[in-house]
Design an enzyme around this catalytic site. Structure first.
Site, PDB file in Angstrom:
ATOM      1  N   SER A 198       0.611  -1.327  -0.130  1.00 46.86           N
ATOM      2  CA  SER A 198       0.071   0.010  -0.067  1.00 46.86           C
ATOM      3  C   SER A 198       1.081   1.320  -0.475  1.00 46.86           C
ATOM      4  O   SER A 198       2.228   0.988  -1.075  1.00 46.86           O
ATOM      5  CB  SER A 198      -0.928  -0.114   1.189  1.00 46.86           C
ATOM      6  OG  SER A 198      -2.339   0.473   1.291  1.00 46.86           O
ATOM      7  N   HIS A 201      -6.169  -6.381  -1.116  1.00 42.66           N
ATOM      8  CA  HIS A 201      -5.041  -5.250  -1.054  1.00 42.66           C
ATOM      9  C   HIS A 201      -4.288  -5.858  -0.672  1.00 42.66           C
ATOM     10  O   HIS A 201      -4.557  -6.778   0.706  1.00 42.66           O
ATOM     11  CB  HIS A 201      -5.563  -4.599   0.337  1.00 42.66           C
ATOM     12  CG  HIS A 201      -5.227  -2.523  -0.229  1.00 42.66           C
ATOM     13  ND1 HIS A 201      -4.796  -2.304  -1.193  1.00 42.66           N
ATOM     14  CD2 HIS A 201      -4.311  -2.598   1.307  1.00 42.66           C
ATOM     15  CE1 HIS A 201      -3.809  -1.722  -0.578  1.00 42.66           C
ATOM     16  NE2 HIS A 201      -3.736  -1.640   0.499  1.00 42.66           N
ATOM     17  N   ASP A 217      -9.018  -4.872  -5.343  1.00 43.02           N
ATOM     18  CA  ASP A 217      -8.088  -3.711  -4.750  1.00 43.02           C
ATOM     19  C   ASP A 217      -8.155  -2.859  -5.374  1.00 43.02           C
ATOM     20  O   ASP A 217      -7.607  -2.654  -6.174  1.00 43.02           O
ATOM     21  CB  ASP A 217      -6.620  -3.919  -4.369  1.00 43.02           C
ATOM     22  CG  ASP A 217      -6.333  -3.049  -3.572  1.00 43.02           C
ATOM     23  OD1 ASP A 217      -7.449  -1.810  -3.067  1.00 43.02           O
ATOM     24  OD2 ASP A 217      -5.353  -2.898  -3.471  1.00 43.02           O
TER      25      ASP A 217
END
Length: 539
Positions: free
Chosen positions: A173, A507, A482
């Site tokens: 991320s 994710h 995601d």
């Protein structure tokens, strides 16, 4: 970037409170074991936090102020001559659980790597300044964080005799972005990077996030996002009539009677409810249970099951049922839908403030990077990972589960990234929180204007290159479920800048521990990343 006990007829899903357990599996692929084995969880060592001295401002030689940054070390797999793996922290506390679990440790065991994890400045226990005033937050940026990493890597290499070792950076991320940018900006210090679910392109308006939410819900049931949209539209219409407020307060179990006095009030309430779907989609079926994350058993299938249950009433009533289910799951007594409360919390500059991480430091938001707002991303290696502002605010009604680190992360979105998940696109299921709502928060919280925000985002892309990153030995894994993949690299840039696009995963899925029920394409993606690391480390 999310409720009471069975208030609405959702008791039939209370079985979802069962804990997510790891499962075992084995296999062979291209001459080595696939990463489906479960790591032994017995007699795991306790990894003590350690501290490293950093400069407050790496870009001002006249400023000699210093502070202590937290990090962790795992030497269990290290073999002389092996590489060094560096897990990069993001918008949450560095979670020592990642020193015991995760695919990177499987790689480390096979390659004989020393494993380090460095907490991001201004998150967790890494406090560079006495408070979180806007003046002090100017020292919070991705550029300062990369300079922290560079100095840490240099000093640790010298102190441990690792200067000739090959360093590999990992992150998911926002930390995934940092991982790519670390290799980009400091190529002499890091040999290769695994930049998972990394949003490398900054943008003020990010309506594509909710477009992916639509597609991800539709992948379970084509009717599902249509029902969500109908419910959201119905709620927006009812908000126009104050006579409906008593019923809305009861339907969604609000902590106090709904008060809609400004457009910000309405937008905040609508975003809070939408956040439940956003969070679940972002982390759908990810193996995050080991981090202590709550709600991992609530999946897209569960939400679409509730939205499709006609016995609950019209779509609006099913939407309320989802909210109550989430409240049950997170043990939340009532929902605070007040923007004024949020504003008060977000402008509290104390480290002990409710939106600064000073309370409930043991709660794991996890995921990977917080990208939240879902303005956060949710980061791997953090106790907090990309959950939305709505989630943190929802949690704040529980004394032990208050919003963590939101003042810090939203500051970064206002001064570097944007990432605002607005409802400005017609191809998404929600209504009522447009870009102007997100942008106004920058002014309310930090006195950052819309023009300053736009300029900051442009500078970020100018500095890092956005989608047009130019480097080598960086792999970019992303999942199709995601929503953050819309800002990531999903196609190969070059042979040494490959993308790994994993259909059906969410994710940072490839970073979590493997389990037997993982999709075949997820197992293959982990294998492929390992092969790349093997090849690159031989160079």
């Amino acid at each position: 970037m999310a409720f009471l006990m069975c208030g609405l007829p959702v008791c039939k899903v209370t079985l979802l409170f069962l804990l997510l357990l790891f499962a075992v599996g084995d296999g062979q692929y291209k001459g080595f074991r696939r990463f489906t084995q479960v790591q032994n969880t017995e007699q795991r060592p306790v990894f003590e936090e350690q501290w490293f001295t950093q400069k407050l401002d790496h870009f001002n030689g006249a400023d000699s102020r210093e502070w202590k940054q937290r990090y962790f070390v795992n030497e269990a797999f290290y073999r002389p001559g092996g590489p060094v793996f560096l897990m990069i922290g993001g918008e949450g506390p560095a979670n020592p659980a990642w020193m015991q679990y995760g695919t990177w440790l499987t790689y480390a065991e096979k390659l004989g790597a020393l494993c380090l994890m460095l907490e991001h400045r201004f998150y967790g226990k890494s406090h560079p300044t006495v408070d979180l005033s806007t003046d002090n937050l100017r020292f919070l940026s991705s550029r300062q964080a990369l300079a922290d990493l560079a100095h840490f890597r240099t000093v640790m290499a010298e102190a441990r005799g690792l200067s000739n070792r090959k360093w590999v950076a990992f992150g998911g991320s926002y930390p995934g972005s940092l991982t790519a940018w670390f290799r980009l900006k400091y190529p002499h210090l890091v040999h290769a990077s695994v930049a998972t679910s990394a949003p490398v392109h900054a943008t003020v308006n990010f309506p594509e996030y909710l477009e992916v939410v639509w597609r991800s819900l539709a992948s379970e049931n084509a009717e599902c996002p249509l029902l969500v949209k109908k419910a959201s539209d119905t709620l927006l219409e009812r908000l126009k009539d104050p006579k409906t407020y008593d019923n809305i307060t009861k339907d969604f179990n609000l902590c106090s009677k709904l008060q809609i006095q400004t457009e910000m009030d309405a937008a905040y309430f609508l975003e809070t409810l939408a956040g439940s779907f956003m969070d679940v989609v972002q982390y759908n079926e990810d193996n995050r249970g080991f981090e202590g994350v709550m709600g991992t058993n609530i999946t897209i299938k569960v939400l679409c099951g509730v939205m499709g249950d006609t016995s609950l009433g019209e779509p609006y009533a099913r939407y309320a049922a989802v909210a109550r289910l989430m409240m049950d799951t997170f043990l939340i007594k009532c929902l605070d839908a007040s923007y004024s409360t949020y504003l008060r919390d977000m402008t509290n500059t104390s480290w002990e403030g409710p939106a600064a991480g000073g309370v409930a430091g043991n709660y794991s938001k996890t995921g990977f990077g917080l990208m939240s707002g879902r303005t956060g991303v949710g980061s791997l290696g953090q106790e907090v990972v990309f959950f939305s502002k709505a989630l943190w605010t929802r949690l704040h009604k529980l004394p032990q589960l208050r919003p963590l680190f939101w003042r810090q992360w939203v500051y970064q979105t206002c001064t570097e990234f944007g990432f605002y998940q607005s409802t400005d696109s017609p191809n998404q299921p929600f209504t009522g929180f447009p870009l102007v709502y997100h942008v106004k928060q920058c002014a309310d919280f930090y006195n950052v204007s819309a023009e300053q925000l736009a300029e900051a985002v442009a500078q970020t892309n100018e500095y890092y290159g956005g989608y047009d990153i130019r480097s080598s030995r960086i792999v970019f894994p992303n999942g199709s479920i995601d929503p953050w993949h819309a800002l990531g690299i999903t196609q190969d840039i070059s042979p040494t800048l490959p993308a790994v696009f994993i259909t059906g995963t969410a994710h940072c899925a490839n970073m979590y521990p493997a389990r037997s029920e993982d999709l075949p394409q997820l197992a293959l993606a982990r294998d492929h990343i390992f092969l790349l690391l093997q090849q690159w480390l031989k160079l």
